[in-house]
Design a protein around this motif. Structure first.
Motif, PDB file in Angstrom:
ATOM      1  N   GLU A  64     -12.737  56.266   4.172  1.00 53.58           N
ATOM      2  CA  GLU A  64     -12.970  56.445   5.408  1.00 53.58           C
ATOM      3  C   GLU A  64     -12.577  57.918   5.996  1.00 53.58           C
ATOM      4  OE1 GLU A  64     -11.532  53.609   4.680  1.00 53.58           O
ATOM      5  OE2 GLU A  64     -12.541  51.823   5.456  1.00 53.58           O
ATOM      6  N   TRP A  68     -15.250  60.379   7.763  1.00 54.48           N
ATOM      7  CA  TRP A  68     -15.129  60.957   9.119  1.00 54.48           C
ATOM      8  C   TRP A  68     -15.063  62.287   9.060  1.00 54.48           C
ATOM      9  CZ3 TRP A  68     -17.154  58.330  12.821  1.00 54.48           C
ATOM     10  CH2 TRP A  68     -17.126  56.972  12.843  1.00 54.48           C
TER      11      TRP A  68
ATOM     12  N   GLN B   5     -14.939  46.444  22.900  1.00 52.95           N
ATOM     13  CA  GLN B   5     -16.207  47.052  22.585  1.00 52.95           C
ATOM     14  C   GLN B   5     -16.885  47.652  23.640  1.00 52.95           C
ATOM     15  OE1 GLN B   5     -18.294  44.323  20.058  1.00 52.95           O
ATOM     16  NE2 GLN B   5     -18.203  45.526  18.174  1.00 52.95           N
ATOM     17  N   TRP B   8     -15.461  50.771  24.711  1.00 56.80           N
ATOM     18  CA  TRP B   8     -15.664  52.008  23.444  1.00 56.80           C
ATOM     19  C   TRP B   8     -17.256  52.460  23.491  1.00 56.80           C
ATOM     20  CZ3 TRP B   8     -11.233  53.854  22.252  1.00 56.80           C
ATOM     21  CH2 TRP B   8     -10.194  52.962  21.996  1.00 56.80           C
ATOM     22  N   ASP B  16     -17.435  60.687  24.034  1.00 56.07           N
ATOM     23  CA  ASP B  16     -16.190  60.554  23.461  1.00 56.07           C
ATOM     24  C   ASP B  16     -16.205  60.021  22.095  1.00 56.07           C
ATOM     25  OD1 ASP B  16     -13.557  60.017  22.426  1.00 56.07           O
ATOM     26  OD2 ASP B  16     -12.948  58.807  24.322  1.00 56.07           O
ATOM     27  N   GLN B  18     -14.099  60.001  19.475  1.00 59.35           N
ATOM     28  CA  GLN B  18     -13.088  59.271  18.948  1.00 59.35           C
ATOM     29  C   GLN B  18     -13.439  57.845  19.324  1.00 59.35           C
ATOM     30  OE1 GLN B  18     -10.660  59.666  17.109  1.00 59.35           O
ATOM     31  NE2 GLN B  18     -10.854  62.051  16.773  1.00 59.35           N
ATOM     32  N   ALA B  19     -13.899  57.546  20.624  1.00 56.40           N
ATOM     33  CA  ALA B  19     -14.393  56.219  21.069  1.00 56.40           C
ATOM     34  C   ALA B  19     -15.559  55.528  20.146  1.00 56.40           C
ATOM     35  CB  ALA B  19     -14.966  56.257  22.357  1.00 56.40           C
ATOM     36  N   ARG B  21     -15.698  56.399  16.925  1.00 54.62           N
ATOM     37  CA  ARG B  21     -15.142  56.175  15.647  1.00 54.62           C
ATOM     38  C   ARG B  21     -14.330  54.741  15.672  1.00 54.62           C
ATOM     39  NH1 ARG B  21     -11.280  60.111  12.018  1.00 54.62           N
ATOM     40  NH2 ARG B  21     -10.468  58.570  10.574  1.00 54.62           N
ATOM     41  N   HIS B  22     -13.789  54.703  16.818  1.00 57.62           N
ATOM     42  CA  HIS B  22     -13.078  53.328  16.828  1.00 57.62           C
ATOM     43  C   HIS B  22     -14.060  52.175  16.863  1.00 57.62           C
ATOM     44  CE1 HIS B  22      -8.754  53.988  17.711  1.00 57.62           C
ATOM     45  NE2 HIS B  22      -9.118  54.959  18.536  1.00 57.62           N
ATOM     46  N   LEU B  23     -15.149  52.481  17.550  1.00 59.17           N
ATOM     47  CA  LEU B  23     -16.244  51.481  17.709  1.00 59.17           C
ATOM     48  C   LEU B  23     -16.811  51.193  16.155  1.00 59.17           C
ATOM     49  CD1 LEU B  23     -17.619  49.926  19.812  1.00 59.17           C
ATOM     50  CD2 LEU B  23     -19.259  52.055  19.863  1.00 59.17           C
ATOM     51  N   GLU B  25     -15.844  52.135  13.164  1.00 62.49           N
ATOM     52  CA  GLU B  25     -14.685  51.897  11.752  1.00 62.49           C
ATOM     53  C   GLU B  25     -14.673  50.825  11.221  1.00 62.49           C
ATOM     54  OE1 GLU B  25     -11.173  54.277  12.221  1.00 62.49           O
ATOM     55  OE2 GLU B  25     -11.788  55.327  10.472  1.00 62.49           O
TER      56      GLU B  25
END
Lengths: 252, 188
Positions: A64, A68, B5, B8, B16, B18-19, B21-23, B25
């Motif tokens: 990961e 990233w 979801q 995000w 965004d 980072q959003a 990435r959250h979505l 990952e």
């Protein structure tokens, strides 16, 4: 020598690429022809052996982080996916229809179509309007429902064929659960009892799948297989798509 | 789609990262597995997944919520892996499959099932050789049908084939695997 070719046997195994009449013929032939049964068993052994031995290379612990590190620079700085018009119109974001709202809209459309349909005998223009409304709302519902059933089939297939990959099945099932309830209610209200009943039948399976943690319980996989639920979901989606195609062809 | 979801996605659409990435990952490892099945090695799978995530970021606007987000991402990853597969070595003309008898390929072996013919390293090596001998279309079609459960009418356009050619590709892949896993019969 059986008249079922090896290629047909492969397609029969996957229940894909053969028309329903030929599927039935092969099912019948399997009942009477012992050699054909042995050929199918040998094919399945080959596929099982190949699947078992297919290289599985689990990504390492740093996967990961590495991924990233490569992706973020490409998407992060100044590479917003939002086109100018979306940023400019960001203020209407709250009006975007969420899936639940969309399903409610479909239900409302069905209800309007139904109510308009009640006046059919009274007024000819109203009858035409009702048919159009009914047709449009039903087509929207069919398209969404077919996509939903395909996703449900995929979740069940992941559960039965890759039980170790429970996370994927869990994620898919939790995404599908709420819409499954709405579609079941919509089908029942539209008088499609068999479809509504089938969707209700899927609900406990989706609940169990969405509660699985890490790996799918063997009993759940067995249940999906024994009740042939994945195949039924595919057949229902295909039937909806065929009907959609026929409706579109008629309107040409 | 869960509320989280949806949030995000909304944030990611506004840029965004980072959003995003959250979505994405939670899907990264399963997607890596798909790419690895198609491409055969972890490093290529990682390259394909990187392309897929960048494509997903750029195409996020086109995600209409009709399918699950994971399914949408899955298709993008498969396309990225297939793109890599097409860029690889040219196809060889060698084909060990005997096409003469369309009914003889899956007759059971006299000595038992394929597991009994070879085991351990020998078995793995035969399968690796057989897989190396699959054309890109055969490998792609077989993996998508057998492991990813794609229907033929979705596999065919993904591979740039018609449905009949796609059926042939799967069939030939299965027969090559069969031959590799049952050497006594092919040698006799």
């Amino acid at each position: 020598m059986s008249l079922v070719s090896d290629q047909e046997l492969v397609l029969f195994h996957y229940r894909d690429g053969l028309d329903p009449a030929r599927l039935h013929e092969i099912e019948d032939a399997l009942f009477f022809d012992a050699e054909l049964r042995l050929r199918l068993a040998a094919l399945r052994e080959t596929l099982a052996a190949a699947a078992e031995a297919w290289p599985r290379c689990e990504a390492d612990a740093d996967f990961e982080q590495r991924l990233w590190q490569r992706v973020m620079p490409a998407i992060g700085a100044g590479a917003s996916p939002a086109p100018w018009h979306r940023r400019w119109l960001a203020w209407i974001e709250p009006l975007r229809p969420a899936p639940v709202a969309l399903a409610s809209l479909v239900l409302a459309a069905l209800a309007i179509g139904y109510l308009l349909g009640q006046q059919r005998s009274v007024d000819a223009p109203a009858a035409a309007a009702s048919l159009l409304a009914e047709d449009a709302s039903a087509r929207v519902l069919r398209a969404y429902l077919a996509a939903h059933l395909q996703d449900t089939e995929r979740a069940m297939l992941v559960a039965t064929h890759s039980p170790g990959d429970g996370e994927s099945a869990q994620q898919l099932a939790s995404d599908l659960l709420e819409s499954n309830r709405l579609f079941a209610a919509a089908a029942e209200r539209a008088g499609k009892r068999a479809l509504g009943q089938f969707l209700r039948e899927l609900e406990p399976v989706l609940i169990e799948l969405s509660n699985e943690d890490g790996a799918v319980a063997p009993a759940l996989g067995d249940e999906i297989r024994q009740r042939d639920l994945a195949f039924k979901a595919r057949a229902a989606a295909a039937a909806l798509q065929r009907r959609e195609f026929a409706t579109a062809a008629q309107s040409l | 789609m869960t509320d989280a979801q949806a949030q995000w996605i909304k944030a990611a659409r506004r840029g965004d990262a980072q959003a995003f990435r959250h979505l994405v990952e939670p899907h990264a490892r399963p997607l890596h597995r798909v790419c690895q099945r198609l491409l055969g090695d972890a490093a290529s799978a990682e390259d394909a997944l990187q392309d897929a995530l960048i494509n997903a970021w750029r195409g996020l606007e086109r995600f209409d919520g009709r399918s699950a987000f994971g399914s949408w991402l899955h298709r993008i990853a498969v396309n990225a892996a297939l793109g890599q597969l097409r860029q690889r070595r040219p196809e060889t003309g060698f084909d060990p499959v005997d096409e003469d008898d369309p009914h003889a390929g899956f007759l059971p072996e006299a000595g038992g099932d394929p597991f009994e013919h070879a085991s351990g390293h020998q078995f793995g090596q035969r399968l690796a050789d057989a897989m190396a001998g699959l054309s890109h279309a055969e490998r792609g079609a077989f993996v998508l049908r057998h492991f990813e459960h794609y229907p033929l009418d979705e596999i065919a356009p993904a591979l740039g084939l018609n449905v009949n050619a796609c059926k042939q590709a799967i069939f030939r892949a299965v027969r090559k695997l069969r031959i590799a896993l049952a050497p006594s019969r092919s040698e006799s």
